[in-house]
Scaffold this motif. Structure first.
Motif, PDB file in Angstrom:
ATOM      1  N   VAL A 106      62.224  37.855  20.784  1.00  0.00           N
ATOM      2  CA  VAL A 106      62.860  36.900  21.683  1.00  0.00           C
ATOM      3  C   VAL A 106      63.724  37.631  22.711  1.00  0.00           C
ATOM      4  CG1 VAL A 106      64.592  35.062  21.767  1.00  0.00           C
ATOM      5  CG2 VAL A 106      62.763  34.983  20.070  1.00  0.00           C
ATOM      6  N   VAL A 107      64.486  38.619  22.238  1.00  0.00           N
ATOM      7  CA  VAL A 107      65.426  39.294  23.128  1.00  0.00           C
ATOM      8  C   VAL A 107      64.698  40.093  24.217  1.00  0.00           C
ATOM      9  CG1 VAL A 107      67.166  41.115  23.260  1.00  0.00           C
ATOM     10  CG2 VAL A 107      67.328  39.376  21.487  1.00  0.00           C
ATOM     11  N   GLN A 108      63.655  40.804  23.847  1.00  0.00           N
ATOM     12  CA  GLN A 108      63.026  41.686  24.819  1.00  0.00           C
ATOM     13  C   GLN A 108      62.370  40.964  26.000  1.00  0.00           C
ATOM     14  OE1 GLN A 108      60.821  44.828  22.876  1.00  0.00           O
ATOM     15  NE2 GLN A 108      62.696  45.735  22.081  1.00  0.00           N
ATOM     16  N   PRO A 109      61.588  39.889  25.780  1.00  0.00           N
ATOM     17  CA  PRO A 109      61.049  39.173  26.937  1.00  0.00           C
ATOM     18  C   PRO A 109      62.147  38.569  27.816  1.00  0.00           C
ATOM     19  CG  PRO A 109      59.941  38.467  24.937  1.00  0.00           C
ATOM     20  CD  PRO A 109      61.067  39.355  24.517  1.00  0.00           C
ATOM     21  N   LEU A 110      63.219  38.073  27.175  1.00  0.00           N
ATOM     22  CA  LEU A 110      64.327  37.504  27.946  1.00  0.00           C
ATOM     23  C   LEU A 110      65.005  38.577  28.784  1.00  0.00           C
ATOM     24  CD1 LEU A 110      66.064  35.032  25.456  1.00  0.00           C
ATOM     25  CD2 LEU A 110      64.727  34.482  27.484  1.00  0.00           C
ATOM     26  N   GLN A 111      65.239  39.723  28.143  1.00  0.00           N
ATOM     27  CA  GLN A 111      65.891  40.830  28.849  1.00  0.00           C
ATOM     28  C   GLN A 111      65.070  41.242  30.079  1.00  0.00           C
ATOM     29  OE1 GLN A 111      66.557  44.269  26.373  1.00  0.00           O
ATOM     30  NE2 GLN A 111      67.200  45.535  28.106  1.00  0.00           N
ATOM     31  N   GLN A 112      63.753  41.344  29.883  1.00  0.00           N
ATOM     32  CA  GLN A 112      62.878  41.713  30.999  1.00  0.00           C
ATOM     33  C   GLN A 112      62.944  40.678  32.108  1.00  0.00           C
ATOM     34  OE1 GLN A 112      59.020  42.412  29.262  1.00  0.00           O
ATOM     35  NE2 GLN A 112      59.844  44.101  28.041  1.00  0.00           N
ATOM     36  N   ALA A 113      62.975  39.409  31.722  1.00  0.00           N
ATOM     37  CA  ALA A 113      63.038  38.346  32.727  1.00  0.00           C
ATOM     38  C   ALA A 113      64.342  38.427  33.512  1.00  0.00           C
ATOM     39  CB  ALA A 113      62.903  36.987  32.040  1.00  0.00           C
ATOM     40  N   GLY A 147      60.084  33.701  31.167  1.00  0.00           N
ATOM     41  CA  GLY A 147      60.616  34.580  30.116  1.00  0.00           C
ATOM     42  C   GLY A 147      61.044  33.778  28.899  1.00  0.00           C
ATOM     43  N   PHE A 148      61.686  32.630  29.130  1.00  0.00           N
ATOM     44  CA  PHE A 148      62.107  31.781  28.014  1.00  0.00           C
ATOM     45  C   PHE A 148      60.902  31.264  27.227  1.00  0.00           C
ATOM     46  CE2 PHE A 148      66.225  31.517  30.214  1.00  0.00           C
ATOM     47  CZ  PHE A 148      67.087  31.619  29.131  1.00  0.00           C
TER      48      PHE A 148
END
Lengths: 224, 252
Positions: A106-113, A147-148
């Motif tokens: 969850v954290v990594q896609p959000l961070q990238q976004a 991203g979410f």
């Protein structure tokens, strides 16, 4: 075709994955935001801790959770003094374990976004006198929507696919901790291959469809 | 590859030098409850014969599935007598190799000293949150535990408190970490040199469940393998049986 026990396992898995994903969106968003924006020296440290479940075998996570959440562990002492009992063998315990286990998904896609958006939109919002909260929800969230969605799908799917950790701290209790993956394992061990096939086939189809949906969404980078 | 080659060379030289036995390896599937004694026996076996026993530990039901699907095991030490018998009728064993190597003892155990009384009355009081057993569908000691609870008329009341370990080792782990206050495990897991290693225990009287006869067998993959035959013979010998008994097993 599906027995009552199988259906109970499917329902339980769905509940676990939903609750875990909801918790992760709340917990993971501030972590991802911080990781995307900070220049702190401990950024690498926090990033590495978040990513640990990607590389650690579930046995390591399960073993430590069993000890720390148990009656003699630090978290166990805390939950007992709060009158909550201990977490292993409970549904709440599985949610806690799954939150750790699926955190990087969850954290990594959000961070990238968040990183892709950059600081510019927020600066513009600030010149228009938007408060930080206001600009986060009206500017960042819409921009980071793909991203979410990616984060939620991956968090949900990865929790559904969880096995080792649940096996180690769950205790295989029907309707409480016996999720689909454990139920499949039980069927296979008891040589009930027909029942195993139904559930395992369903799991395969589900996972494939989830990933297909994910990769079919245009213009979003899914994973690096 | 180079390393393997040199081993091969050493092996050939050993054979050529007239070594009386060719040291070989034997792959063994071992029921989880027999882990500790088997490690000791394997070490002695290697010392005495030169053969090396490679041990895999797990639930008997799982091993059955693996053997049926081509697992490379040559010898199988099961936690029951039914599974080896089944493999025998299905033609997966070397005929005539099956024998009872140990008779298991079921014990109600807690990691807390003084928690389990010597009559097992703690079961009836029911003042615990979790009782751990091995999966009764796949593990013999789990089946025996359910039989005991049924015979005592306690299964229904205790059912909501049952937590199930995948095999008897995991069941032990649940109790050892205190997450389950007590549970049914194999005496061999909590006993060393005829003494309890810790906690408190009730040795379940044998009339409360079917005897846990644990059979060993040479599998088809171990046919004509001297090391497999040697291991089975070794298990029947004085050294091995002494070790087996020191962990609280009975002999047939």
């Amino acid at each position: 075709m599906l027995s009552a026990v199988d259906l109970a396992a499917i329902w339980l898995t769905f509940k676990l994955a939903s609750l875990t994903t909801a918790t992760l969106m709340v917990v993971g968003t501030p972590i991802a935001w911080w990781l995307a924006r900070t220049r702190s020296r401990i950024k690498a440290l926090v990033g590495a801790v978040v990513a640990l479940p990607l590389v650690l075998p579930p046995t390591v996570l399960g073993f430590y959770l069993l000890i720390t959440l148990g009656p003699h562990g630090p978290v166990g002492h805390l939950t007992q003094s709060l009158g909550l009992g201990v977490l292993p063998f409970t549904f709440a315990g599985l949610v806690v374990a799954s939150v750790f286990y699926s955190l990087p998904f969850v954290v990594q896609p959000l961070q990238q976004a968040f990183e892709a958006i950059g600081p510019r939109p927020l600066e513009v919002a600030a010149t228009l006198r938007a408060s930080p909260w206001d600009s986060f929800f009206t500017v960042i969230v819409p921009l980071a929507k793909p991203g979410f969605i990616t984060a939620a799908i991956l968090g949900f799917a990865h929790t559904v696919g969880e096995f080792g950790v649940v096996l180690m701290i769950g205790g295989n209790i029907p309707e409480k901790t016996r999720v689909v993956s454990v139920q499949i394992y039980d069927h296979v061990e008891a040589m009930e291959y027909a029942e195993a096939h139904v559930l395992a086939g369903g799991m395969l189809l589900f996972s494939f469809l989830v990933l297909l949906t994910l990769y079919s969404r245009k213009g979003t980078s899914v994973w690096k | 590859m180079k390393i393997q080659g040199s081993y091969l060379l050493a092996g050939l030289m050993f054979a050529a030098s007239g070594g009386s036995v060719q040291a070989a390896e034997v792959q063994v599937a071992v029921a989880a409850n027999f882990t500790a004694p088997m490690q000791k026996i394997a070490a002695e076996f290697e010392k005495d014969t030169g053969h090396k026993a490679l041990l895999a530990f797990g639930a008997t039901g799982k091993f059955y599935a693996q053997i049926k699907n081509g697992a490379p095991f040559q010898v199988f030490l099961a936690a029951d007598d039914q599974t080896p018998a089944k493999l025998e009728t299905e033609g997966d064993t070397v005929p005539g190799s099956r024998f009872t190597y140990a008779i298991g003892t079921l014990v109600l155990w807690s990691a807390k000293p003084g928690y389990v009384d010597e009559q097992g009355a703690v079961l009836k009081k029911g003042q615990f949150k979790h009782l751990a057993i091995a999966n009764p569908k796949t593990a013999t000691y789990g089946t025996a535990a359910v039989a005991v609870l049924t015979k005592l008329g306690l299964l229904e009341t205790i059912q909501p408190k049952l937590v199930t370990g995948e095999n008897i080792s995991q069941t032990y782990q649940f109790i050892m970490t205190g997450n389950a206050e007590l549970g049914f495990v194999a005496l061999s897991q909590v006993m060393l040199d005829d003494k309890l290693t810790g906690g408190s225990a009730w040795i379940v009287p044998t009339h409360l469940h079917e005897p846990i006869r644990q059979d060993a067998v040479i599998l088809v993959k171990g046919k004509d393998q001297p090391a497999a035959k040697a291991l089975i013979d070794y298990l029947k010998g004085k050294k091995a049986t002494t070790i087996i008994q020191s962990y609280g097993y009975a002999l047939p």
